[in-house]
Scaffold this active site. Structure first.
Site, PDB file in Angstrom:
ATOM      1  N   ARG A  96       0.868  -1.167   0.000  1.00 21.64           N
ATOM      2  CA  ARG A  96       0.000   0.000   0.000  1.00 21.64           C
ATOM      3  C   ARG A  96       0.911   1.224   0.000  1.00 21.64           C
ATOM      4  NH1 ARG A  96      -2.874   3.046   4.860  1.00 21.64           N
ATOM      5  NH2 ARG A  96      -4.195   4.414   3.622  1.00 21.64           N
ATOM      6  N   HIS A 185      -7.768   6.793   0.503  1.00 25.89           N
ATOM      7  CA  HIS A 185      -8.663   5.627   0.699  1.00 25.89           C
ATOM      8  C   HIS A 185      -9.146   5.076  -0.640  1.00 25.89           C
ATOM      9  CE1 HIS A 185     -10.063   7.296   4.891  1.00 25.89           C
ATOM     10  NE2 HIS A 185      -9.077   6.428   5.045  1.00 25.89           N
ATOM     11  N   ARG A 246      -9.163  14.281  13.118  1.00 28.33           N
ATOM     12  CA  ARG A 246      -8.957  15.369  12.152  1.00 28.33           C
ATOM     13  C   ARG A 246     -10.217  16.215  12.023  1.00 28.33           C
ATOM     14  NH1 ARG A 246      -7.138  11.154   8.121  1.00 28.33           N
ATOM     15  NH2 ARG A 246      -4.968  10.737   8.647  1.00 28.33           N
ATOM     16  N   GLU A 389      -9.373  -3.694   1.968  1.00 31.25           N
ATOM     17  CA  GLU A 389      -8.290  -3.074   1.204  1.00 31.25           C
ATOM     18  C   GLU A 389      -7.189  -4.085   0.888  1.00 31.25           C
ATOM     19  OE1 GLU A 389      -8.769   0.068   4.205  1.00 31.25           O
ATOM     20  OE2 GLU A 389      -7.925   1.417   2.701  1.00 31.25           O
TER      21      GLU A 389
END
Ligand code: ADP
Length: 403
Positions: A96, A185, A246, A389
């Site tokens: 990734r 993402h 965040r 993922e």
């Protein structure tokens, strides 16, 4: 490629952690998975689950100095299960990589030039790309003969039209510093939007989906016919939805204000907005389970944090309905999206005019399977689709090395 090699190791290297999964791509089964945490500290921890043998999870604590030591420890664990990295069964390692800029629109076999380009992107992804590069270098040293593939978090979003990808700032300044909206993402948005089309029994090329990836980090995307049209994260993962720690969207002038009035440095503001804001900043907790528990007890701060989180989500559902024109499904995924029924209910509440509704009974069902939670009559489907993922990275890696 040797035809019998069917295993792919997926590595997700963070600054102080490495997550890994070993998959057999003949049927997508997971053979082993694990995590090394707190690399570089005295209290590093490795947890390894040998799924193929059905063995129990093994955990080790003790100092693991760096990524090289971490990967060697992982290799030792895998070898103990007869799944060693020296096995001829291993077809490739899929990494990734967070930031691929504009250049990397598809998964890419890593060579020196590719590695140099990932390095060139460090200024736009200072927290992520260096760790990804370390992971790649370490894996290359361990198996120099093996194809290593980079699967980029930004790749799926490279189809965004310029009108969605550009900030309305001076073009020369933006281009000189590669400032634009990249989105993140992407592997999850790609996987989940495709799975949603399958759930609806439709061709992804003819399906429009709003994907809400709500984990600790969170992002929304508008996907038309399998192509990303807009996404809520921007130059960095800070933009968009309210997240665990965040802020998501704020007036950029807040940053000058903090500098001029509060005397904060750029680094301090960075930490404030990325690590001490969002749900954590609003109520002191970033775990949605804890926030829901506090709300049940009548905690007003937790309720306000939840309301701000939901308000932002609704704005993006509305905005992306407008971007897409026609929406077939709104889909929830990742830790919060897959598990928090109250978030799904609240995000869709009052949006009947947009064709959206949630069936309380269906929404309450706990399951690992992709499922619809909207009532029969709803014009737009609402779905829960678990993201994967690692499987997506493994599939893309395997497809590329067998091409
Ligand atoms: P990451 O962004 O770290 O990959 P995940 O997608 O794993 O995150 O999501 C982690 C978050 O999911 C947790 O911080 C928590 O807020 C939320 N979460 C996990 N399980 C539940 C649950 N059962 N109910 C509500 N929220 C949950």
């Amino acid at each position: 490629m040797t035809s019998h090699a069917s295993r792919v190791l997926v590595l997700n290297s963070g600054s102080s952690s490495v997550k890994y999964q070993l998959l057999d791509m003949t049927d997508g089964t997971r053979l082993a998975l694990g995590l090394v945490e707190r690399i570089g500290e005295e209290t590093s921890r490795l947890s390894h689950t040998p799924l193929a043998s059905g063995g129990a999870k093994r955990e080790h604590e003790g100092p693991i100095a760096d990524h090289e030591a971490a990967l060697k420890a992982v290799a030792t664990e895998l070898a103990a299960d007869g799944l060693g990295l020296d096995s001829p069964e291993l077809a490739a390692i899929g990494h990734r990589v967070v930031h691929g800029g504009l250049k990397f629109t598809v998964p890419t076999v890593i060579d020196d030039a590719v590695l140099a380009e990932i390095e060139r992107l460090v200024p736009v992804a200072p927290l992520h790309n260096p760790a990804n590069i370390t992971g790649i270098r370490t894996a290359q040293a361990l198996r120099p003969d093996l194809p290593q593939v980079a699967v980029f978090d930004t790749a799926f979003h490279t189809t965004m039209p310029e009108c969605a990808a550009r900030y309305a700032i001076d073009v020369a300044t933006a281009d000189a510093h590669r400032i634009r909206r990249y989105g993140f993402h992407g592997t999850s948005h790609a996987y989940v939007s495709r799975q949603t089309a399958a759930l609806l029994g439709k061709d992804p090329a003819e399906t429009n989906v709003i994907v809400l990836h709500l984990g600790n980090g969170a992002s929304a995307s508008a996907v038309a016919g399998g192509r990303c049209m807009d996404t809520s994260m921007g130059l960095t993962p800070l933009e968009g939805l309210v997240m665990g720690t965040r802020s998501g969207d704020i007036d950029p002038a807040v940053t000058f204000h903090l500098k001029r009035v509060a005397g904060m440095s750029a680094d301090e503001i960075d930490v404030l907005l990325n690590k001490k804001s969002g749900l954590l900043g609003l109520c002191g907790d970033n775990d949605m389970r804890e926030i829901r528990r506090r709300i049940e007890e009548g905690d007003e701060r937790a309720q306000l944090a939840f309301d701000i989180y939901i308000h932002r989500l609704k704005k993006y559902i509305g905005a992306y309905t407008a971007v897409l024109g026609h929406v077939d499904a709104v889909v929830f995924t990742a830790g919060v999206g897959e598990n928090a029924a109250p978030v799904r209910e609240a995000a869709v509440a009052g949006l009947e005019e947009l064709g959206l509704a949630v069936d309380a009974g269906l929404n309450a069902v706990r399951s690992d399977a992709p499922r619809l939670i909207s009532p029969e009559y709803a014009r737009v489907a609402v779905a829960v689709v678990p993201t994967d993922e690692e499987l997506e990275i493994a599939q893309q890696t395997y497809a590329l090395v067998n091409a």
